[in-house]
Design a protein around this motif. Structure first.
Motif, PDB file in Angstrom:
ATOM      1  N   VAL A 133       0.847  -1.190   0.000  1.00 33.75           N
ATOM      2  CA  VAL A 133       0.000   0.000   0.000  1.00 33.75           C
ATOM      3  C   VAL A 133       0.879   1.236   0.000  1.00 33.75           C
ATOM      4  CG1 VAL A 133      -2.030  -0.988   1.113  1.00 33.75           C
ATOM      5  CG2 VAL A 133      -0.152  -0.123   2.515  1.00 33.75           C
ATOM      6  N   GLY A 134       0.381   2.301  -0.599  1.00 37.42           N
ATOM      7  CA  GLY A 134       1.068   3.584  -0.593  1.00 37.42           C
ATOM      8  C   GLY A 134       0.065   4.655  -0.937  1.00 37.42           C
ATOM      9  N   GLY A 135       0.423   5.899  -0.715  1.00 39.91           N
ATOM     10  CA  GLY A 135      -0.567   6.920  -1.022  1.00 39.91           C
ATOM     11  C   GLY A 135      -0.038   8.331  -1.042  1.00 39.91           C
ATOM     12  N   LEU A 136      -0.819   9.181  -1.669  1.00 43.51           N
ATOM     13  CA  LEU A 136      -0.557  10.613  -1.699  1.00 43.51           C
ATOM     14  C   LEU A 136      -1.177  11.242  -0.451  1.00 43.51           C
ATOM     15  CD1 LEU A 136      -1.360  11.403  -5.426  1.00 43.51           C
ATOM     16  CD2 LEU A 136       0.899  11.476  -4.339  1.00 43.51           C
ATOM     17  N   GLY A 162       4.813   4.173   1.990  1.00 45.04           N
ATOM     18  CA  GLY A 162       4.060   2.925   1.841  1.00 45.04           C
ATOM     19  C   GLY A 162       4.915   1.719   2.140  1.00 45.04           C
ATOM     20  N   GLY A 163       4.302   0.542   2.066  1.00 41.99           N
ATOM     21  CA  GLY A 163       5.029  -0.687   2.338  1.00 41.99           C
ATOM     22  C   GLY A 163       4.110  -1.892   2.281  1.00 41.99           C
ATOM     23  N   LYS A 164       4.628  -3.021   2.763  1.00 36.90           N
ATOM     24  CA  LYS A 164       3.900  -4.287   2.679  1.00 36.90           C
ATOM     25  C   LYS A 164       2.737  -4.332   3.668  1.00 36.90           C
ATOM     26  CE  LYS A 164       8.130  -6.803   1.467  1.00 36.90           C
ATOM     27  NZ  LYS A 164       9.077  -5.685   1.757  1.00 36.90           N
ATOM     28  N   ILE A 165       1.729  -5.089   3.295  1.00 33.50           N
ATOM     29  CA  ILE A 165       0.578  -5.321   4.165  1.00 33.50           C
ATOM     30  C   ILE A 165       0.885  -6.510   5.057  1.00 33.50           C
ATOM     31  CG2 ILE A 165      -1.901  -5.841   4.228  1.00 33.50           C
ATOM     32  CD1 ILE A 165      -1.978  -4.799   1.287  1.00 33.50           C
ATOM     33  N   ASP A 166       0.722  -6.342   6.366  1.00 33.46           N
ATOM     34  CA  ASP A 166       0.952  -7.449   7.290  1.00 33.46           C
ATOM     35  C   ASP A 166      -0.213  -8.430   7.260  1.00 33.46           C
ATOM     36  OD1 ASP A 166       3.401  -6.507   8.101  1.00 33.46           O
ATOM     37  OD2 ASP A 166       2.616  -5.478   9.880  1.00 33.46           O
ATOM     38  N   TYR A 167       0.088  -9.663   7.651  1.00 31.83           N
ATOM     39  CA  TYR A 167      -0.962 -10.684   7.706  1.00 31.83           C
ATOM     40  C   TYR A 167      -2.053 -10.242   8.679  1.00 31.83           C
ATOM     41  CZ  TYR A 167      -3.239 -15.202   8.262  1.00 31.83           C
ATOM     42  OH  TYR A 167      -4.157 -16.211   8.290  1.00 31.83           O
ATOM     43  N   GLU A 221      -4.039  -7.695   8.346  1.00 29.20           N
ATOM     44  CA  GLU A 221      -4.200  -6.249   8.365  1.00 29.20           C
ATOM     45  C   GLU A 221      -4.992  -5.801   7.135  1.00 29.20           C
ATOM     46  OE1 GLU A 221      -1.018  -2.775   9.468  1.00 29.20           O
ATOM     47  OE2 GLU A 221      -0.470  -4.121   7.831  1.00 29.20           O
ATOM     48  N   THR A 222      -5.927  -4.890   7.324  1.00 28.54           N
ATOM     49  CA  THR A 222      -6.640  -4.349   6.178  1.00 28.54           C
ATOM     50  C   THR A 222      -5.712  -3.417   5.397  1.00 28.54           C
ATOM     51  OG1 THR A 222      -7.485  -2.398   7.320  1.00 28.54           O
ATOM     52  CG2 THR A 222      -8.799  -4.429   7.480  1.00 28.54           C
ATOM     53  N   MET A 223      -6.063  -3.148   4.155  1.00 30.95           N
ATOM     54  CA  MET A 223      -5.226  -2.277   3.332  1.00 30.95           C
ATOM     55  C   MET A 223      -5.170  -0.865   3.903  1.00 30.95           C
ATOM     56  SD  MET A 223      -6.124  -3.637  -0.527  1.00 30.95           S
ATOM     57  CE  MET A 223      -7.900  -3.443  -0.328  1.00 30.95           C
ATOM     58  N   GLU A 224      -6.329  -0.343   4.339  1.00 34.57           N
ATOM     59  CA  GLU A 224      -6.345   1.010   4.882  1.00 34.57           C
ATOM     60  C   GLU A 224      -5.536   1.092   6.169  1.00 34.57           C
ATOM     61  OE1 GLU A 224     -10.186   2.715   5.240  1.00 34.57           O
ATOM     62  OE2 GLU A 224     -10.562   2.728   3.076  1.00 34.57           O
ATOM     63  N   ALA A 225      -5.668   0.071   7.023  1.00 36.14           N
ATOM     64  CA  ALA A 225      -4.887   0.056   8.269  1.00 36.14           C
ATOM     65  C   ALA A 225      -3.398  -0.027   7.963  1.00 36.14           C
ATOM     66  CB  ALA A 225      -5.320  -1.116   9.146  1.00 36.14           C
ATOM     67  N   ALA A 226      -3.063  -0.787   6.930  1.00 38.41           N
ATOM     68  CA  ALA A 226      -1.652  -0.912   6.551  1.00 38.41           C
ATOM     69  C   ALA A 226      -1.089   0.427   6.093  1.00 38.41           C
ATOM     70  CB  ALA A 226      -1.494  -1.956   5.451  1.00 38.41           C
ATOM     71  N   PHE A 227      -1.864   1.166   5.295  1.00 43.13           N
ATOM     72  CA  PHE A 227      -1.357   2.454   4.826  1.00 43.13           C
ATOM     73  C   PHE A 227      -1.226   3.445   5.980  1.00 43.13           C
ATOM     74  CE2 PHE A 227      -2.084   6.772   3.062  1.00 43.13           C
ATOM     75  CZ  PHE A 227      -0.807   6.911   2.543  1.00 43.13           C
ATOM     76  N   ALA A 228      -2.212   3.466   6.868  1.00 40.85           N
ATOM     77  CA  ALA A 228      -2.124   4.372   8.025  1.00 40.85           C
ATOM     78  C   ALA A 228      -0.892   4.045   8.867  1.00 40.85           C
ATOM     79  CB  ALA A 228      -3.395   4.276   8.861  1.00 40.85           C
ATOM     80  N   ARG A 229      -0.620   2.748   9.058  1.00 40.36           N
ATOM     81  CA  ARG A 229       0.555   2.334   9.837  1.00 40.36           C
ATOM     82  C   ARG A 229       1.849   2.738   9.129  1.00 40.36           C
ATOM     83  NH1 ARG A 229       3.634  -1.548   8.750  1.00 40.36           N
ATOM     84  NH2 ARG A 229       2.112  -2.677   7.482  1.00 40.36           N
ATOM     85  N   GLU A 230       1.935   2.438   7.835  1.00 37.47           N
ATOM     86  CA  GLU A 230       3.152   2.764   7.087  1.00 37.47           C
ATOM     87  C   GLU A 230       3.400   4.273   7.080  1.00 37.47           C
ATOM     88  OE1 GLU A 230       5.523   1.059   5.741  1.00 37.47           O
ATOM     89  OE2 GLU A 230       4.774  -0.996   5.885  1.00 37.47           O
ATOM     90  N   ALA A 231       2.330   5.062   6.895  1.00 36.69           N
ATOM     91  CA  ALA A 231       2.478   6.515   6.907  1.00 36.69           C
ATOM     92  C   ALA A 231       3.005   6.995   8.255  1.00 36.69           C
ATOM     93  CB  ALA A 231       1.140   7.179   6.588  1.00 36.69           C
ATOM     94  N   ARG A 232       2.468   6.423   9.331  1.00 38.86           N
ATOM     95  CA  ARG A 232       2.923   6.805  10.671  1.00 38.86           C
ATOM     96  C   ARG A 232       4.387   6.417  10.899  1.00 38.86           C
ATOM     97  NH1 ARG A 232      -0.567   4.200  12.961  1.00 38.86           N
ATOM     98  NH2 ARG A 232       0.617   2.339  13.556  1.00 38.86           N
TER      99      ARG A 232
END
Length: 357
Positions: free
Chosen positions: A218-221, A245-250, A252-263
Motif C-alpha cells: 500500500v502507498g498513497g498521496l 508505503g510498504g507491505k501489508i501485514d498478515y 491487516e486491512t489495506m487502509e490500516a496498513a497504509f495508516a501504519r506505514e504513513a505513521r
C-alpha cells in the motif's frame, strides 16, 4: 539479509551478571552499592554517564580498567544465553549473514562465544565498540553491507541510535536492558518481546526474499490542508521521489496498513482515506532489486499546512509541493502514474460540478 546483533541483553542473558560486576567496581571505588532495580532503570550506553552519577569524580580510565579486570575474571565463564538463542543463531546463519557488535571487550566477547559454541555462526565479531553510533557505519563500510539489506537488532536506545546513524532498520527487543516504553522513544521499526519473536520476524523476511510471488503493498498521496502533496526520496527507488508505503501485514486491512506505514515512515496521522488505483509493478527497473509488487494506492489527508515530517531509515529527504509542481520533480514511475491519474480524476470532478452549476 545482513543481521547485526547486539550481544549483552539481546543474545546474552547477562544483566544480573553485569550488574554484579558493575556494583563491585562502584564499591571498590569507595561509593555505595547500587541496587539491581536502579541499575536496570538507569544504566545506559555509553556507560561513562552512568558511572559519572554513581562514581562521581572517578577517572573513566580507572573505572574501565577495573571493569575489564572484573569481567575477565567472571564474565566468559558465567554468562548465559536467552532461551532459544543457541539453536536459533545456528538456524539464522543458514539464511542470513550474521554480525555481532558489542561494547564488551573483544577478547572477552570472543572467549564467551567460543565457550558457548557461537563464534562460527558470525561473519564478523566486533567488540570493544564503546560508541556504536560510530562503530556501526564503520562495520557496514568495512564489509560492504548495503543499507537496504541490513538491520540492527538491539535492546538499548544506543543500539537504535546506531541503526539510525548507519541508515539501517533498527529492531528493538524488550526482554533485555531497556523497557519497551524506553525503546519506543527511538521509533524502532518493530519491537519484539522474546527471542522466539526475533526468529519469526527474520524467518518472515527470509521467506519474502527467497520465494517468487507477487507482494501486496500500500502507498498513497498525503495532502495537507492546502492541497500540497508529501513526497519522500528513497534509495530503494533509485534516489527518486515517491510516496510513503510498504507491505501489508498478515491480518491487516489495506487502509490500516497504509495508516501504519504513513505513521512509521513520516510520523503523520492520516485520515479521510480514499482508494485511488491499483498498479502492476513487475520487476520495475527503478526499484533496487527484482520484485513483483501489486501497488494499492490511496489518497489521504493530514491536518495543518506542510506539517513537519519525521523520516525513518527508509527515506533520506522529503518535501511538500503543489500537484502541478510535483510533476516537474524526479519521480519514480509508479508515483508519476498515480499523481497524473489522481488529478485527472480531480479535474473531471471539478468540470462536472461546474457543468451542474
Amino acid at each position: 539479509m545482513n543481521v547485526v546483533f547486539d550481544w549483552a541483553g539481546t543474545l546474552a542473558d547477562d544483566q544480573e551478571l553485569t550488574w554484579r560486576i558493575t556494583d563491585q567496581v562502584i564499591r571498590d571505588a569507595g561509593f555505595p552499592s547500587v541496587p539491581f532495580e536502579t541499575y536496570r532503570r538507569e544504566f545506559t550506553l555509553p556507560a561513562a554517564g552512568f558511572y559519572a552519577t554513581y562514581c562521581p569524580g572517578t577517572p573513566w580510565e580507572r573505572i574501565e580498567t577495573a571493569f575489564v579486570a572484573a569481567c575477565r575474571h567472571r564474565y566468559p565463564g558465567e554468562v548465559t544465553l536467552h532461551a532459544g538463542v543457541g539453536e536459533g543463531i545456528a538456524c539464522l546463519a543458514c539464511r542470513h549473514k550474521l554480525f555481532l557488535l558489542s561494547t564488551l571487550d573483544q577478547a572477552m566477547l570472543e572467549a564467551a562465544l567460543d565457550r558457548l559454541g557461537l563464534r562460527r555462526f558470525f561473519a564478523a565479531v566486533r567488540g570493544s565498540a564503546e560508541d556504536k553510533v560510530r562503530a556501526l557505519p564503520e562495520l557496514l563500510r568495512e564489509h560492504g553491507l548495503a543499507q537496504d539489506e541490513t538491520i540492527m537488532i538491539g535492546d538499548t536506545p544506543h543500539d537504535l541510535r546506531a541503526a539510525a546513524a548507519a541508515g539501517v532498520a533498527g529492531i528493538a527487543v524488550s526482554y533485555g536492558y531497556a523497557s519497551a516504553q524506553t525503546l519506543a522513544a527511538e521509533r524502532p521499526e518493530v519491537t519484539l518481546s522474546s527471542f522466539a519473536e526475533v526468529l519469526r520476524f527474520l524467518d518472515k523476511g527470509a521467506c519474502a526474499e527467497s520465494r517468487h510471488f507477487p507482494v501486496a503493498t500500500v502507498g498513497g498521496l498525503i495532502r495537507d490542508a492546502e492541497g500540497n502533496l508529501l513526497l519522500v526520496r528513497t534509495r530503494k527507488w533509485s534516489g527518486k521521489y515517491g510516496i510513503p508505503g510498504g507491505k501489508i501485514d498478515y491480518g491487516e486491512t489495506m487502509e490500516a496498513a497504509f495508516a501504519r506505514e504513513a505513521r512509521e515512515e513520516t510520523g503523520l496521522a492520516v485520515r479521510d482515506l480514499e482508494f485511488a488505483m491499483v498498479q502492476d509493478c513487475v520487476e520495475h527497473p527503478e526499484f533496487y532489486r527484482s520484485r513483483h509488487f501489486i501497488l494499492v494506492n490511496y489518497l489521504a489527508r493530514v491536518d495543518g499546512v506542510k506539517p513537519p515530517v519525521r523520516l525513518n531509515h527508509e527515506s533520506d529527504a522529503y518535501l511538500w509541493a503543489g500537484p502541478t509542481e510535483t510533476l516537474g520533480l524526479d519521480l519514480n514511475g509508479p508515483t508519476r502514474v498515480l499523481i497524473e491519474k489522481a488529478f485527472q480524476k480531480a479535474s473531471a470532478k471539478a468540470l462536472g460540478k461546474a457543468a451542474e452549476a
